[in-house]
Enzyme design. Structure first.
Site, short mmCIF file in Angstrom:
data_model
loop_
_atom_site.label_atom_id
_atom_site.label_comp_id
_atom_site.label_asym_id
_atom_site.label_seq_id
_atom_site.Cartn_x
_atom_site.Cartn_y
_atom_site.Cartn_z
N CYS A 126 11.96 -11.41 -77.97
CA CYS A 126 12.92 -11.21 -79.04
C CYS A 126 12.77 -12.23 -80.15
CB CYS A 126 14.33 -11.29 -78.48
SG CYS A 126 15.53 -10.85 -79.72
N ASN A 227 3.88 -0.74 -75.70
CA ASN A 227 5.09 -0.48 -76.50
C ASN A 227 4.82 -0.73 -77.98
OD1 ASN A 227 7.79 -2.48 -77.45
ND2 ASN A 227 8.06 -0.28 -77.16
C1 LIG Z 1 17.71 -2.45 -83.13
C2 LIG Z 1 16.74 -2.99 -82.13
C3 LIG Z 1 17.22 -3.64 -81.00
C4 LIG Z 1 16.32 -4.16 -80.04
N1 LIG Z 1 16.82 -4.76 -78.92
C5 LIG Z 1 15.98 -5.21 -77.96
C6 LIG Z 1 16.47 -5.79 -76.76
O1 LIG Z 1 17.66 -5.90 -76.51
N2 LIG Z 1 15.55 -6.24 -75.86
C7 LIG Z 1 14.19 -6.13 -76.07
O2 LIG Z 1 13.39 -6.53 -75.22
N3 LIG Z 1 13.71 -5.56 -77.18
C8 LIG Z 1 14.57 -5.09 -78.12
N4 LIG Z 1 14.06 -4.48 -79.24
C9 LIG Z 1 12.62 -4.24 -79.33
C10 LIG Z 1 12.27 -2.85 -78.75
O3 LIG Z 1 12.54 -2.77 -77.37
C11 LIG Z 1 10.78 -2.51 -78.97
O4 LIG Z 1 10.00 -3.51 -78.35
C12 LIG Z 1 10.40 -2.43 -80.44
O5 LIG Z 1 11.41 -1.76 -81.17
C13 LIG Z 1 9.06 -1.70 -80.62
O6 LIG Z 1 9.09 -0.44 -79.98
P1 LIG Z 1 9.46 0.92 -80.76
O7 LIG Z 1 8.55 1.02 -81.96
O8 LIG Z 1 9.21 2.00 -79.74
O9 LIG Z 1 10.88 0.83 -81.20
C14 LIG Z 1 14.93 -4.00 -80.22
C15 LIG Z 1 14.45 -3.35 -81.36
C16 LIG Z 1 15.33 -2.84 -82.31
C17 LIG Z 1 14.79 -2.12 -83.50
#
Ligand SMILES: Cc1cc2nc3c(=O)[nH]c(=O)nc-3n(C[C@H](O)[C@H](O)[C@H](O)COP(=O)(O)O)c2cc1C
Length: 368
Positions: A126, A227
């Site tokens: 994060c 991911n």
């Molecule tokens: C609004 C938001 C909240 C997120 N919250 C978390 C979280 O609580 N824990 C975490 O490991 N990643 C969090 N992420 C990251 C996502 O799990 C993921 O790694 C990232 O968005 C890339 O994947 P995607 O393109 O499929 O969204 C968050 C991302 C976004 C946009």
């Protein structure tokens, strides 16, 4: 071309793992996954109601709760308790925790195991300042031995599977994911999810599939979960074929298209064409999502639902006056009256891709 999906593969893709139509189920530690397509946590969005509604559509494997701060969990804060609220239908589930303090992380993990949770995911990815300020989150990726000790402490303290979610590294000069994944595997971690960007990138730039592939190559046998930026069946297939990852975690793509998991199941497991949801199915999903929210949050769901109004409005082509009402309603009766009108009038506005409505950090990632 040997693409299952009809898209010709590049030479690099042809040398990597082809996607088998009938794959054995994936196991993570002691748990067998119903599918290799997982829900990545999106804090504020991927709550119990959304997870449950998504699972009912089919095709979803592992889901993970939003990030929970170990300190808050241990002190029983209401917000943390809400974040870990689950149900028998919400399986398989991992609870994601973070802390820069090893003993606190261990205590939180034991607490979760004693409370009956079946998997723990440690967050190292994060970019938020408040996470990194504590020494948790992505900062840990700069300290391989410290991160490994921290992870080992948790793995040794519980019997349930422990997984880790991280980015490729702190920045382009510190791509530590392969070394960390290998070290974590040796300590007994059951799987590692890698978001294919560095912490410095925030959400900018493309996802580096080669970086994820390097992490896959670095481990002996644990599953690496790829991911980042998977929005379509084809994106998921590209993630699998180019990186060789065992599973894919989908975050924003699940908001954009909750039927993506079902589509992947249609194509990958059944060899069928993916089915698009009908308008009625989409409206039913909206209703189900809200109904499940009320089961957990009662009338407060009317407020909580506001952040989804714009997304449903765009996705369903809801006329703007009705979308506006979805942002303001104060009772379940009012919600259902609005839905009746949506059933009659959806499509008056052109439906759009609503990805931009899932807010990502804008500007320096430290400020997210
Ligand atoms: C609004 C938001 C909240 C997120 N919250 C978390 C979280 O609580 N824990 C975490 O490991 N990643 C969090 N992420 C990251 C996502 O799990 C993921 O790694 C990232 O968005 C890339 O994947 P995607 O393109 O499929 O969204 C968050 C991302 C976004 C946009």
């Amino acid at each position: 071309m040997n693409s299952v999906w009809g898209t010709p593969l590049t030479p690099a893709e042809q040398t990597s793992v082809p996607l088998a139509v009938t794959e054995p189920p994936l196991t993570i530690g002691s748990r067998t996954m119903p599918s290799r397509y997982f829900l990545a946590p999106l804090a504020g969005y991927t709550h119990l109601a959304f997870r449950t509604a998504l699972r009912e559509l089919g095709g979803l494997g592992l889901a993970t709760t939003d990030l929970v701060q170990a300190t808050m969990l241990l002190s029983g804060r209401r917000k943390s308790m809400e974040l870990i609220t689950t149900s028998p239908a919400d399986r398989p589930l991992s609870v994601q925790i973070f802390s820069g303090r090893p003993e606190e992380l261990v205590r939180a993990a034991k607490w979760l195991e004693d409370a009956g949770y079946e998997g723990i995911d440690l967050n190292m990815g994060c970019p938020m300042a408040k996470v990194n300020g504590q020494g948790g989150g992505a900062r840990l990726m700069c300290d391989t031995s410290g991160a490994t000790r921290l992870v080992a402490g948790v793995v040794n303290a519980v019997r349930i599977p422990v997984t880790v979610k991280m980015r490729l590294g702190w920045d382009a000069d510190n791509l530590t994911a392969p070394a960390l994944a290998r070290a974590f595997e040796q300590e007994g971690v059951s799987a590692v999810t890698v978001h294919g960007r560095t912490r410095q990138q925030g959400f900018h730039g493309g996802v580096d599939l080669d970086g994820i592939a390097a992490t896959v190559d670095a481990v002996e046998s644990i599953p690496i979960v790829g991911n980042g930026d998977v929005r379509t069946v084809e994106d998921a297939q590209r993630m699998r074929t180019v990186t060789g990852c065992a599973a894919v975690a989908i975050g924003r793509g699940a908001m954009l298209d909750p039927w993506l998991f079902r589509k992947l199941q249609d194509v990958v497991e059944r060899g069928q064409s993916p089915r698009e949801p009908t308008s009625d199915e989409q409206i039913d999903f909206l209703v189900r999502h809200f109904t499940l929210m009320t089961e957990q949050h009662g009338d407060y769901s009317c407020t909580l639902f506001r952040k989804f109004a714009g997304w449903y409005g765009a996705r369903l082509g809801v006329p703007e006056d009705l979308e506006d009402r979805l942002r303001r309603f104060t009772s379940a009766d009012e919600f259902h009256a609005i839905v009746e009108q949506i059933r009659e009038r959806h499509g008056e506005r052109e439906s759009t891709i609503a990805t931009a409505l899932v807010k990502v950090p804008n500007g320096p990632v430290e400020r997210w």
